[in-house]
Design a protein around this motif. Structure first.
Motif, PDB file in Angstrom:
ATOM      1  N   LEU A 168      24.404 -15.287  -7.784  1.00 18.45           N
ATOM      2  CA  LEU A 168      24.141 -16.440  -7.621  1.00 18.45           C
ATOM      3  C   LEU A 168      24.140 -16.754  -8.743  1.00 18.45           C
ATOM      4  CD1 LEU A 168      23.721 -18.872  -5.924  1.00 18.45           C
ATOM      5  CD2 LEU A 168      21.334 -18.484  -6.493  1.00 18.45           C
ATOM      6  N   ALA A 169      25.570 -17.448  -9.327  1.00 14.57           N
ATOM      7  CA  ALA A 169      26.119 -18.188 -11.238  1.00 14.57           C
ATOM      8  C   ALA A 169      25.094 -19.049 -10.734  1.00 14.57           C
ATOM      9  CB  ALA A 169      27.811 -17.796 -11.120  1.00 14.57           C
ATOM     10  N   ASP A 170      25.187 -19.794 -10.314  1.00 17.54           N
ATOM     11  CA  ASP A 170      24.935 -21.325  -9.782  1.00 17.54           C
ATOM     12  C   ASP A 170      24.756 -22.078  -8.663  1.00 17.54           C
ATOM     13  OD1 ASP A 170      23.526 -23.476 -11.597  1.00 17.54           O
ATOM     14  OD2 ASP A 170      25.486 -24.326 -12.709  1.00 17.54           O
ATOM     15  N   ARG A 171      23.695 -23.207  -8.823  1.00 15.58           N
ATOM     16  CA  ARG A 171      23.635 -23.097  -7.407  1.00 15.58           C
ATOM     17  C   ARG A 171      23.709 -25.200  -7.599  1.00 15.58           C
ATOM     18  NH1 ARG A 171      20.013 -22.007  -2.137  1.00 15.58           N
ATOM     19  NH2 ARG A 171      19.952 -23.958  -0.938  1.00 15.58           N
TER      20      ARG A 171
ATOM     21  N   ARG B 209      30.551 -12.919  -9.513  1.00 12.74           N
ATOM     22  CA  ARG B 209      29.289 -14.599  -9.115  1.00 12.74           C
ATOM     23  C   ARG B 209      29.817 -15.493  -9.211  1.00 12.74           C
ATOM     24  NH1 ARG B 209      30.838 -12.554 -15.448  1.00 12.74           N
ATOM     25  NH2 ARG B 209      32.635 -13.248 -14.711  1.00 12.74           N
ATOM     26  N   ILE B 210      29.268 -15.709  -7.535  1.00 16.77           N
ATOM     27  CA  ILE B 210      29.676 -16.686  -7.017  1.00 16.77           C
ATOM     28  C   ILE B 210      28.407 -18.016  -7.280  1.00 16.77           C
ATOM     29  CG2 ILE B 210      30.119 -17.736  -4.441  1.00 16.77           C
ATOM     30  CD1 ILE B 210      30.261 -14.677  -4.190  1.00 16.77           C
ATOM     31  N   ALA B 211      29.373 -19.263  -7.473  1.00 15.49           N
ATOM     32  CA  ALA B 211      28.392 -20.949  -8.112  1.00 15.49           C
ATOM     33  C   ALA B 211      28.717 -21.049  -6.094  1.00 15.49           C
ATOM     34  CB  ALA B 211      29.019 -21.453  -8.581  1.00 15.49           C
ATOM     35  N   VAL B 212      27.559 -21.680  -6.044  1.00 16.81           N
ATOM     36  CA  VAL B 212      27.303 -22.445  -4.339  1.00 16.81           C
ATOM     37  C   VAL B 212      26.518 -23.728  -4.922  1.00 16.81           C
ATOM     38  CG1 VAL B 212      25.879 -22.657  -2.491  1.00 16.81           C
ATOM     39  CG2 VAL B 212      26.377 -20.537  -3.443  1.00 16.81           C
TER      40      VAL B 212
ATOM     41  N   ILE C 253      31.758 -21.490  -3.444  1.00 15.23           N
ATOM     42  CA  ILE C 253      31.545 -22.264  -2.354  1.00 15.23           C
ATOM     43  C   ILE C 253      30.499 -23.654  -2.560  1.00 15.23           C
ATOM     44  CG2 ILE C 253      31.304 -21.617   0.040  1.00 15.23           C
ATOM     45  CD1 ILE C 253      30.828 -18.555  -1.418  1.00 15.23           C
ATOM     46  N   SER C 254      31.652 -24.597  -1.742  1.00 15.14           N
ATOM     47  CA  SER C 254      30.407 -25.673  -1.445  1.00 15.14           C
ATOM     48  C   SER C 254      30.494 -25.837   0.101  1.00 15.14           C
ATOM     49  CB  SER C 254      32.028 -26.999  -1.708  1.00 15.14           C
ATOM     50  OG  SER C 254      33.058 -27.075  -0.902  1.00 15.14           O
ATOM     51  N   THR C 255      29.920 -26.345   0.769  1.00 14.71           N
ATOM     52  CA  THR C 255      29.635 -26.985   2.206  1.00 14.71           C
ATOM     53  C   THR C 255      28.945 -27.980   1.832  1.00 14.71           C
ATOM     54  OG1 THR C 255      27.501 -26.562   3.916  1.00 14.71           O
ATOM     55  CG2 THR C 255      26.701 -25.532   1.332  1.00 14.71           C
TER      56      THR C 255
END
Length: 176
Positions: free
Chosen positions: A42-45, A10-13, A72-74
């Motif tokens: 996608l856990a959250d954005r 589960r990945i937050a962006v 993961i931040s961009t």
């Protein structure tokens, strides 16, 4: 890779930008599309301005959320005065993954040559959550995902990967 079953994470962006909206967030969308294509969730954005305390607070909130395995931040990894994402990440890291930045630089050198020195991509771990800070360009997000993260976030990847050591990230917090 067939001897292990895929384990979705589960990945937050997080997009760090003073000017982008969700509709204009090409880099965040690259990450969302690629993680979904790989079978992850996608856990959250979110999108936040380049404010160190706000970024660190958001990272801490996701670290505390049991439904987020990876952040993961961009954006905000450059050298200008407003680029504070790396500092915010380091405010919350328990351990830095030093080689992540090194490997990202190697990957970037193949695409943009010596301009790769201007990126401060970083990775770390806190509270059993992996955190990665990537540059704000769609190309850099593609490179980081396609060349590093897609493999390290796949339990089937050998000889080792980040997923297989999830259970051990917080072993220092267990009772003895």
């Amino acid at each position: 890779m067939a001897d292990r079953e895929f384990i979705p994470v589960r990945i937050a962006v997080l997009t760090v930008s003073d000017s982008r909206t969700l509709a204009e967030d090409r880099s965040g969308q690259v990450l969302v599309d690629r993680l979904a294509e790989a079978g992850h969730e996608l856990a959250d954005r979110a999108i936040l301005p380049d404010e160190r305390a706000d970024i660190a607070d958001k990272l801490r909130a996701w670290i505390a959320d049991p439904d987020v395995d990876v952040v993961i931040s961009t954006g905000g990894t450059g050298l200008t005065g407003r680029d504070v994402t790396v500092e915010a990440h380091r405010d919350v890291y328990e351990k830095e993954i030093d080689a992540f930045g090194t490997v990202f630089t190697i990957v970037s050198m193949k695409k943009i040559g010596t301009s790769a020195v201007q990126s401060r991509a970083t990775g770390g771990v806190a509270g059993g959550t992996y955190l990665f800070a990537l540059p704000g360009s769609p190309g850099a997000c593609k490179d980081a995902w396609d060349e590093i993260l897609v493999h390290q976030l796949d339990y089937r990847h050998k000889p080792c990967n980040f997923v297989e050591i999830f259970p051990r990230l917080t072993e220092n917090q267990r009772r003895k």
